[in-house]
Design an enzyme around this catalytic site. Structure first.
Site, PDB file in Angstrom:
ATOM      1  N   CYS A 253       0.818  -1.232   0.000  1.00  8.45           N
ATOM      2  CA  CYS A 253       0.000   0.000   0.000  1.00  8.45           C
ATOM      3  C   CYS A 253       0.844   1.272   0.000  1.00  8.45           C
ATOM      4  CB  CYS A 253      -0.943   0.000   1.186  1.00  8.45           C
ATOM      5  SG  CYS A 253      -2.049  -1.401   1.185  1.00  8.45           S
TER       6      CYS A 253
ATOM      7  N   ASN B   6     -10.100  -0.446   0.254  1.00 14.57           N
ATOM      8  CA  ASN B   6      -8.638  -0.319   0.228  1.00 14.57           C
ATOM      9  C   ASN B   6      -8.135  -0.869  -1.111  1.00 14.57           C
ATOM     10  OD1 ASN B   6      -5.890  -0.571   0.521  1.00 14.57           O
ATOM     11  ND2 ASN B   6      -5.981  -1.472   2.576  1.00 14.57           N
TER      12      ASN B   6
ATOM     13  N   HIS C 129      -3.448   7.141   2.841  1.00 14.39           N
ATOM     14  CA  HIS C 129      -3.820   5.856   2.234  1.00 14.39           C
ATOM     15  C   HIS C 129      -5.226   5.487   2.727  1.00 14.39           C
ATOM     16  CE1 HIS C 129      -4.054   1.773   1.081  1.00 14.39           C
ATOM     17  NE2 HIS C 129      -3.767   1.268   2.265  1.00 14.39           N
TER      18      HIS C 129
HETATM   19  N1  ACO Z   1     -18.377  -9.172   9.619  1.00 12.58           N
HETATM   20  C1  ACO Z   1     -18.836  -9.399  10.859  1.00 12.58           C
HETATM   21  N2  ACO Z   1     -18.029  -9.704  11.889  1.00 12.58           N
HETATM   22  C2  ACO Z   1     -16.705  -9.778  11.649  1.00 12.58           C
HETATM   23  C3  ACO Z   1     -16.167  -9.551  10.364  1.00 12.58           C
HETATM   24  C4  ACO Z   1     -17.055  -9.240   9.331  1.00 12.58           C
HETATM   25  N3  ACO Z   1     -16.656  -8.991   8.064  1.00 12.58           N
HETATM   26  N4  ACO Z   1     -14.839  -9.690  10.433  1.00 12.58           N
HETATM   27  C5  ACO Z   1     -14.515  -9.990  11.699  1.00 12.58           C
HETATM   28  N5  ACO Z   1     -15.663 -10.049  12.445  1.00 12.58           N
HETATM   29  C6  ACO Z   1     -15.783 -10.332  13.864  1.00 12.58           C
HETATM   30  C7  ACO Z   1     -14.629 -11.115  14.408  1.00 12.58           C
HETATM   31  O1  ACO Z   1     -14.802 -12.492  14.175  1.00 12.58           O
HETATM   32  C8  ACO Z   1     -14.673 -10.752  15.878  1.00 12.58           C
HETATM   33  O2  ACO Z   1     -15.666 -11.550  16.499  1.00 12.58           O
HETATM   34  P1  ACO Z   1     -15.439 -12.122  17.981  1.00 12.58           P
HETATM   35  O3  ACO Z   1     -15.319 -10.910  18.854  1.00 12.58           O
HETATM   36  O4  ACO Z   1     -16.689 -12.927  18.206  1.00 12.58           O
HETATM   37  O5  ACO Z   1     -14.190 -12.931  17.922  1.00 12.58           O
HETATM   38  C9  ACO Z   1     -15.171  -9.324  15.886  1.00 12.58           C
HETATM   39  O6  ACO Z   1     -15.780  -9.108  14.606  1.00 12.58           O
HETATM   40  C10 ACO Z   1     -14.084  -8.307  16.121  1.00 12.58           C
HETATM   41  O7  ACO Z   1     -12.967  -8.632  15.269  1.00 12.58           O
HETATM   42  P2  ACO Z   1     -11.677  -7.751  15.235  1.00 12.58           P
HETATM   43  O8  ACO Z   1     -10.720  -8.328  14.258  1.00 12.58           O
HETATM   44  O9  ACO Z   1     -11.189  -7.505  16.625  1.00 12.58           O
HETATM   45  O10 ACO Z   1     -12.278  -6.357  14.668  1.00 12.58           O
HETATM   46  P3  ACO Z   1     -11.585  -4.975  14.510  1.00 12.58           P
HETATM   47  O11 ACO Z   1     -12.366  -3.943  15.207  1.00 12.58           O
HETATM   48  O12 ACO Z   1     -10.094  -5.036  14.767  1.00 12.58           O
HETATM   49  O13 ACO Z   1     -11.765  -4.708  12.958  1.00 12.58           O
HETATM   50  C11 ACO Z   1     -10.496  -4.722  10.921  1.00 12.58           C
HETATM   51  C12 ACO Z   1     -11.158  -5.564  12.016  1.00 12.58           C
HETATM   52  C13 ACO Z   1     -11.577  -3.900  10.242  1.00 12.58           C
HETATM   53  C14 ACO Z   1      -9.840  -5.656   9.937  1.00 12.58           C
HETATM   54  C15 ACO Z   1      -9.462  -3.773  11.565  1.00 12.58           C
HETATM   55  O14 ACO Z   1      -8.610  -4.494  12.413  1.00 12.58           O
HETATM   56  C16 ACO Z   1      -8.623  -3.063  10.533  1.00 12.58           C
HETATM   57  O15 ACO Z   1      -9.107  -2.300   9.735  1.00 12.58           O
HETATM   58  N6  ACO Z   1      -7.290  -3.275  10.569  1.00 12.58           N
HETATM   59  C17 ACO Z   1      -6.382  -2.604   9.667  1.00 12.58           C
HETATM   60  C18 ACO Z   1      -6.292  -3.385   8.433  1.00 12.58           C
HETATM   61  C19 ACO Z   1      -5.660  -2.611   7.325  1.00 12.58           C
HETATM   62  O16 ACO Z   1      -5.826  -1.411   7.202  1.00 12.58           O
HETATM   63  N7  ACO Z   1      -4.954  -3.320   6.499  1.00 12.58           N
HETATM   64  C20 ACO Z   1      -4.426  -2.745   5.334  1.00 12.58           C
HETATM   65  C21 ACO Z   1      -2.992  -2.629   5.454  1.00 12.58           C
HETATM   66  S1  ACO Z   1      -2.414  -1.903   4.018  1.00 12.58           S
HETATM   67  C22 ACO Z   1      -1.719  -3.067   2.935  1.00 12.58           C
HETATM   68  O17 ACO Z   1      -0.539  -2.994   2.749  1.00 12.58           O
HETATM   69  C23 ACO Z   1      -2.587  -4.091   2.281  1.00 12.58           C
END
Ligand code: ACO
Length: 313
Positions: free
Chosen positions: A114, A270, A240
């Site tokens: 990214c 993204n 980004h």
């Molecule tokens: N729909 C519904 N529930 C979901 C989903 C979904 N799509 N995905 C995960 N959950 C659930 C999980 O199973 C978890 O359930 P549990 O509590 O029963 O175990 C709950 O939601 C919370 O999961 P978390 O992973 O803790 O959620 P979080 O608030 O951290 O959000 C997310 C997840 C959106 C992925 C966040 O961590 C994020 O945006 N991280 C950054 C990722 C990013 O920007 N990556 C790009 C990097 S750039 C590159 O180089 C590609």
């Protein structure tokens, strides 16, 4: 000698995949995705409709060249940032060179996930300042839908496809004021794609989230301080487009106002290396980013990699 962006262009695939569409494909909801990411919809490339990574990049480049008023024969450097190329090699840059009929010149790809577009901007700036190029093409083009695991609801909902491009030319007046890049390979295991055998994108979202929020505020402040500027001197912050909560947290750290922050993540998702040039092109064409404004680009991605580019547009 300085370098300046003289044209922008982009391409978005026709097919729109909304959160409501995703609800029918997996155990998720529009409300969860919107609350955790700010994303409402993303575009999905259809290679059978000629929406390959190469062709999307080519169209974005043509649009940037048209805006800059440059022809294929003027281009003397092509850099493509992508983590989802059609082929491992030849480089996507070489395939786009052929598609555009650009005469022989250096053409290569950059892999910084990214952060790839900001890495490319920094590289081109240095080619131009050294007198090794005069008119360069920088393209970020991605088909993230091809490399995500559609059975992993915590990652596949985040990503989208598209391409953005810039023409960057030598200029007597500064355009790119400075760029700052970094990487820390110790965090490589948080976000990776195995090519042997070909796997799909694997990510520890929570850890990436925390690292991104901490890093983005501090790298933006460092770049501004090195240029003797304050956040209040900026007309636009263009981060980004990964997640609106990451963007909001960065903006809070900078003490910046959200109405000066470029945001397209709600409709693009993204798009990795394409996210910054796609957003830039949209704001330039809407007349919101205009000549003479101070714009700070900032990115983070797999590697981990990060980078900023401060522009006088
Ligand atoms: N729909 C519904 N529930 C979901 C989903 C979904 N799509 N995905 C995960 N959950 C659930 C999980 O199973 C978890 O359930 P549990 O509590 O029963 O175990 C709950 O939601 C919370 O999961 P978390 O992973 O803790 O959620 P979080 O608030 O951290 O959000 C997310 C997840 C959106 C992925 C966040 O961590 C994020 O945006 N991280 C950054 C990722 C990013 O920007 N990556 C790009 C990097 S750039 C590159 O180089 C590609």
């Amino acid at each position: 000698m300085f370098s300046r962006i003289t044209g922008t262009g982009s391409y978005l695939p026709q097919k729109i995949l909304t959160n409501f569409d995703l609800e029918k494909m997996m155990d998720t909801s529009h409300a969860w995705i919107l609350e955790r990411t700010g994303i409402e919809e993303r575009r999905i490339a259809e290679p059978e409709k000629n929406e390959t990574v190469t062709m999307m990049g080519k169209i974005a480049a043509e649009r940037a060249m048209e805006q800059a008023g440059v022809k294929a024969k003027d281009i003397d450097l092509i850099i493509v940032a992508t983590c989802s190329p059609d082929l491992v090699f030849p480089a996507t840059a070489c395939m786009i060179q052929e598609a555009l009929n650009v005469p022989p010149c250096p053409a290569f790809d950059i892999q910084a996930v990214c952060s790839g577009f900001v890495y490319g901007l920094s590289t081109i700036d240095q080619f131009i300042r050294a007198g090794s190029a005069k008119t360069a093409l920088l393209i970020g083009t991605e088909a993230m839908s091809r490399i995500v695991d559609w059975n992993d609801r915590s990652t596949c909902i985040l990503f989208g496809d598209g391409a953005g491009a810039c023409v960057i030319q030598a200029s007597e007046a500064p355009g790119i004021l400075r760029t700052d890049l970094g990487a820390d390979g110790r965090y490589g295991n948080l976000l990776y794609l195995n090519n042997n055998p070909l796997g799909s994108l694997s990510m520890q979202g929570n850890s990436i989230f925390k690292l991104a929020v901490n890093m983005l505020g501090s790298i933006a402040n460092d770049t501004l301080a090195k240029q003797n500027l304050k956040a209040s001197d900026l007309d636009w912050l263009l981060p980004h487009q990964a997640n609106s909560r990451i963007i909001q947290a960065t903006v809070d750290k900078l003490g910046f106002s959200m109405d000066k922050v470029v945001t397209t993540v709600h409709k693009h998702g993204n798009t990795s290396a394409a996210s910054i040039p796609l957003a830039l092109d949209e704001y330039v064409r809407e007349g919101r980013i205009v000549k003479g404004q101070h714009v700070l680009l900032e990115a983070f991605g797999g590697g981990l990699t990060w980078g900023t580019a401060l522009l006088k547009y």
